[in-house]
Design a protein around this motif. Sequence first.
Motif, mmCIF file in Angstrom:
data_model
loop_
_atom_site.group_PDB
_atom_site.id
_atom_site.type_symbol
_atom_site.label_atom_id
_atom_site.label_comp_id
_atom_site.label_asym_id
_atom_site.label_seq_id
_atom_site.Cartn_x
_atom_site.Cartn_y
_atom_site.Cartn_z
ATOM 1 N N GLY A 23 2.401 8.731 -6.617
ATOM 2 C CA GLY A 23 1.777 7.596 -5.931
ATOM 3 C C GLY A 23 1.356 6.493 -6.892
ATOM 4 N N GLY A 24 1.015 5.345 -6.329
ATOM 5 C CA GLY A 24 0.508 4.229 -7.125
ATOM 6 C C GLY A 24 1.620 3.332 -7.630
ATOM 7 N N ASP A 25 1.220 2.215 -8.204
ATOM 8 C CA ASP A 25 2.204 1.235 -8.679
ATOM 9 C C ASP A 25 3.007 1.766 -9.861
ATOM 10 N N HIS A 26 2.437 2.693 -10.631
ATOM 11 C CA HIS A 26 3.078 3.103 -11.876
ATOM 12 C C HIS A 26 3.565 4.547 -11.867
ATOM 13 N N LEU A 30 -10.891 17.592 1.327
ATOM 14 C CA LEU A 30 -11.372 16.459 0.546
ATOM 15 C C LEU A 30 -10.208 15.685 -0.060
ATOM 16 N N VAL A 31 -10.105 14.402 0.287
ATOM 17 C CA VAL A 31 -9.045 13.561 -0.255
ATOM 18 C C VAL A 31 -9.685 12.354 -0.929
ATOM 19 N N PHE A 32 -9.239 12.055 -2.145
ATOM 20 C CA PHE A 32 -9.712 10.858 -2.849
ATOM 21 C C PHE A 32 -8.552 9.914 -3.083
ATOM 22 N N LYS A 33 -8.847 8.636 -2.954
ATOM 23 C CA LYS A 33 -7.831 7.597 -3.058
ATOM 24 C C LYS A 33 -8.117 6.762 -4.308
ATOM 25 N N SER A 34 -7.124 6.689 -5.185
ATOM 26 C CA SER A 34 -7.230 5.807 -6.351
ATOM 27 C C SER A 34 -6.640 4.454 -5.998
ATOM 28 N N HIS A 35 -7.121 3.398 -6.650
ATOM 29 C CA HIS A 35 -6.456 2.096 -6.557
ATOM 30 C C HIS A 35 -4.983 2.257 -6.886
ATOM 31 N N GLY A 36 -4.106 1.589 -6.162
ATOM 32 C CA GLY A 36 -2.681 1.656 -6.450
ATOM 33 C C GLY A 36 -2.344 1.140 -7.840
ATOM 34 N N SER A 37 -3.111 0.148 -8.287
ATOM 35 C CA SER A 37 -2.803 -0.487 -9.574
ATOM 36 C C SER A 37 -3.500 0.188 -10.747
ATOM 37 N N ALA A 38 -4.113 1.356 -10.501
ATOM 38 C CA ALA A 38 -4.904 2.027 -11.545
ATOM 39 C C ALA A 38 -4.069 2.290 -12.797
ATOM 40 N N ASP A 39 -4.679 2.114 -13.973
ATOM 41 C CA ASP A 39 -4.063 2.580 -15.217
ATOM 42 C C ASP A 39 -4.563 4.012 -15.463
ATOM 43 N N ALA A 40 -4.171 4.584 -16.609
ATOM 44 C CA ALA A 40 -4.507 5.995 -16.844
ATOM 45 C C ALA A 40 -6.023 6.204 -16.890
ATOM 46 N N LEU A 47 6.442 5.097 -0.704
ATOM 47 C CA LEU A 47 6.358 3.854 -1.475
ATOM 48 C C LEU A 47 5.112 3.069 -1.074
ATOM 49 N N MET A 48 4.693 2.169 -1.970
ATOM 50 C CA MET A 48 3.459 1.426 -1.709
ATOM 51 C C MET A 48 3.575 0.546 -0.471
ATOM 52 N N ASP A 49 4.797 0.156 -0.118
ATOM 53 C CA ASP A 49 4.937 -0.687 1.075
ATOM 54 C C ASP A 49 5.599 0.047 2.242
#
Lengths: 366, 366
Positions: free
Chosen positions: A20-23, A307-317, A72-74
Amino acid sequence: MSSSSLTPLPRVRVAVDCMGGDHGPAVTLAACRAFLAATPQADLLLVGTPEALAPAAHWPRVSIVHASETVLMDDPVEVALRRKRDSSMRVAINQLKVQDGAEPAAHVCVSAGNTGALMAVARYVLKTLDGIDRPAIATVMPNRRDGFTTVLDLGANVDCSAEHLLQFAVMGSALVAAVSGEADPSVGLLNIGEEAIKGSDTIKRAAELLREAAAKGHLNFHGNVEGDDIFKGTTDIIVCDGFVGNVALKTAEGLASMLGDMIRQEFTRTPFSKLAAVLAMPVLRRFKTRVDPRRLNGAALLGLRGLVFKSHGSADAFAFEQALTRAYDAARNRLLDRVHDRILDTLQALAAQPATDGPDDTAQAA
Amino acid sequence: MSSSSLTPLPRVRVAVDCMGGDHGPAVTLAACRAFLAATPQADLLLVGTPEALAPAAHWPRVSIVHASETVLMDDPVEVALRRKRDSSMRVAINQLKVQDGAEPAAHVCVSAGNTGALMAVARYVLKTLDGIDRPAIATVMPNRRDGFTTVLDLGANVDCSAEHLLQFAVMGSALVAAVSGEADPSVGLLNIGEEAIKGSDTIKRAAELLREAAAKGHLNFHGNVEGDDIFKGTTDIIVCDGFVGNVALKTAEGLASMLGDMIRQEFTRTPFSKLAAVLAMPVLRRFKTRVDPRRLNGAALLGLRGLVFKSHGSADAFAFEQALTRAYDAARNRLLDRVHDRILDTLQALAAQPATDGPDDTAQAA
C-alpha cells in the motif's frame, strides 16, 4: 472502568500491508526493519507479492504472507472490495479475523492504502462491534501543550446522528485511555461559537447525550469546543462528523504546508536571507521537528471487530514506522477490548439502545 | 453580465459603529482617522455616544450620529435585537435603509460588534434581497498564489440546502467580481476527497445546481475542492455551509496562532537562538507581514438589502482600517447591485424558484 485493569499483551503481532501507499515496499519494508529493531516485543506478518517481499524472507520475527494483488491508490472502493479479493490490503485485514474461537493471526493491521478502500474492506471483512453503528477514523493533531488532540471522525461518515457522535466520543476515550494511560480523557464536541446560530439540532442533541453519559460516569465531557481548540489542547478528544473533521484536517494540512513553504521562500529570497537561514538553521530545525506531521502518522479505524491503522499514502519510512508504533501501542494496550467494554457500559447505562443490536447498520442518512 | 458595466460610485459614505469591538472608540476612531487620510473619496458617518465621539466632532468629511446604547461583545442576540434599540450597531445599520425612495444616508456599514448580534440586527433592519433565502458571511483567506480565497458561509447558516449553497456561490462571485475586477471568478464546492463516502446528498445536489448554472453562463464552477484548496488558491471562491466554514476558519486561526507562538518560543529559547533571531529578524518580519491576518480583516454580510461588513472584535486600528477599506471598495464597486443582478439572472436562468419570492425565509431547517 473494567477495561482499565486490562493487562498489556506480552507480545504483539502486527500485520502489514506492504504494497500500500504511494511508495509500496520501498518504504514499508524499510520502516518494518527499523520498527523491529526498536520494538523487541513485536512480531510482523508482512503481506504482499513474493517478489516484493523477497528481501525480508529471512528477517527474524517476521512471517511472510503472500497476496497476489495490490489495491492502487486510485482504485474505486468497488474494485478493492469485489474484484481484488486477494489484495495485500484484504489479506492483511484477514489476519485479524477470529476463526473457530482461535487466536487471530495478528492483533492489529497497518496499511497506507487508500482510505476509502481500506475502510470498506475492513468493514466488510471484520464487521462492526456490538453497539457501534458506524466505524470512525481517528487521528491525532499537535497542540500547544506539546501534546496531542485526538480528533474523530475524519471522513468515514458524512451525516452523523447524535448517537453516532456519542459512539465516537466513547471510542475516542477508549483510544486515548489505551495509548496515553489517562484513565478519563476529556471530550469536546466540535461546534461553532458566537455566531448567529449555535450549532444544529444534531449537535444540541449530541451534547445532551454526552452530558447524560458524563453524569453517569461513563465519559469526561468538557462541553462544546471550536476549531481553534484542536490546537489549544482544550480537551484530549474532539468529536465531529466526518465531513467537518475531514475539512478541518485538510485545512490544517494545507495551511501548515503553505506556511512552511513561505518560510522557506523568505529564507532563500536574497543572499542576506540565505545567510540568515544558515545562522538560524538550528532553531528552524528544532521548530520543524516540533511540528513534523510525520511523527503523528497513523490514524485508527475504530468500531470494527479488529484493529486497523491507516498510514498516510505519501508516508516515508520514518512516518510509516510511526504508524506501526502507534498501531503496536494500541494493540498492546488492548484497545479492541477497551472500545468494546466502554461501548457496552455506556449504552447499558444510557439504555439508549439495546447493546446487543445488530453489529452493522449499513443505512446512510440522507 | 449586466452588472459588470456598473460604474463605480464617485463618493462613498461609510457608516461606522464606533462603539463595537473589544476596544471600542480607542481603536475605531484611530482607524477612521487613518482611513480618511488614505481615502479621499470617502465620507464617514460615525455612530456612538456623544462622549465617545467628541474627539471627532470637528473632523472634515465626518458626520456624527448619536446612539445612546452599546451592544456588548457577550450580549445575547435577543438583547441586541429587542432591548438595545438605540445601540450604535443598530443606528449604524439604520443608515443603510432606503426611505421613501431617497438615497440612503450611507452606502455601507462597518462594525466590530459581536457577529451573532450584527447578523440578527442587520437581517431584521434590512431584510434579505429578492431570491436570497439566507444571508451569508464571507471572508478572505491568504493563498499560495499570494492572493486570497473568498470563503462563505462562515457561520450564519448551520444547515444549508443545495439551493442555499448555489446562492452563496452567486453572492461570492458578485463579491469577488466587485473587489478584484475579475469578471468571472471561479467557484469551488467544499467537499471531502478520497474518503469512504464522497459528500452528502446535499453536496451532490449542490454540485448539480452549480454545474447547471455554469452551463448557462452564470457561474464559473470549477468543481469540488477540499480543505487544503483554500490555501492552494485552486479557486477564487469556496462555498460551504456555515458550520463547516466556521470550523475551517477557526481551525486555521488556531493553527496559525500556535505555529507563530512556537516559532517565537524557538527563537527565544537560548542565548544562541536569540542571536539567530536578531540576524533573521528582517526575514522573519517579511514572513510575518506576508501572513498577517490583520491585512485580511473585514468579512462581508451578503444577501441583505444593504452592505454590512464585520471586523474582528479584537481588531487593532490597523486591522479595523483594513475592514473600512474593504467595505469602501465593495460599496464603491456597487456590490449590492451586483449581488442583486447576479441572483436574479441566475435564478431566472435556472428557473429554480420564482425570483420574486418572499425576501426573508426565517424558517431554519432542522
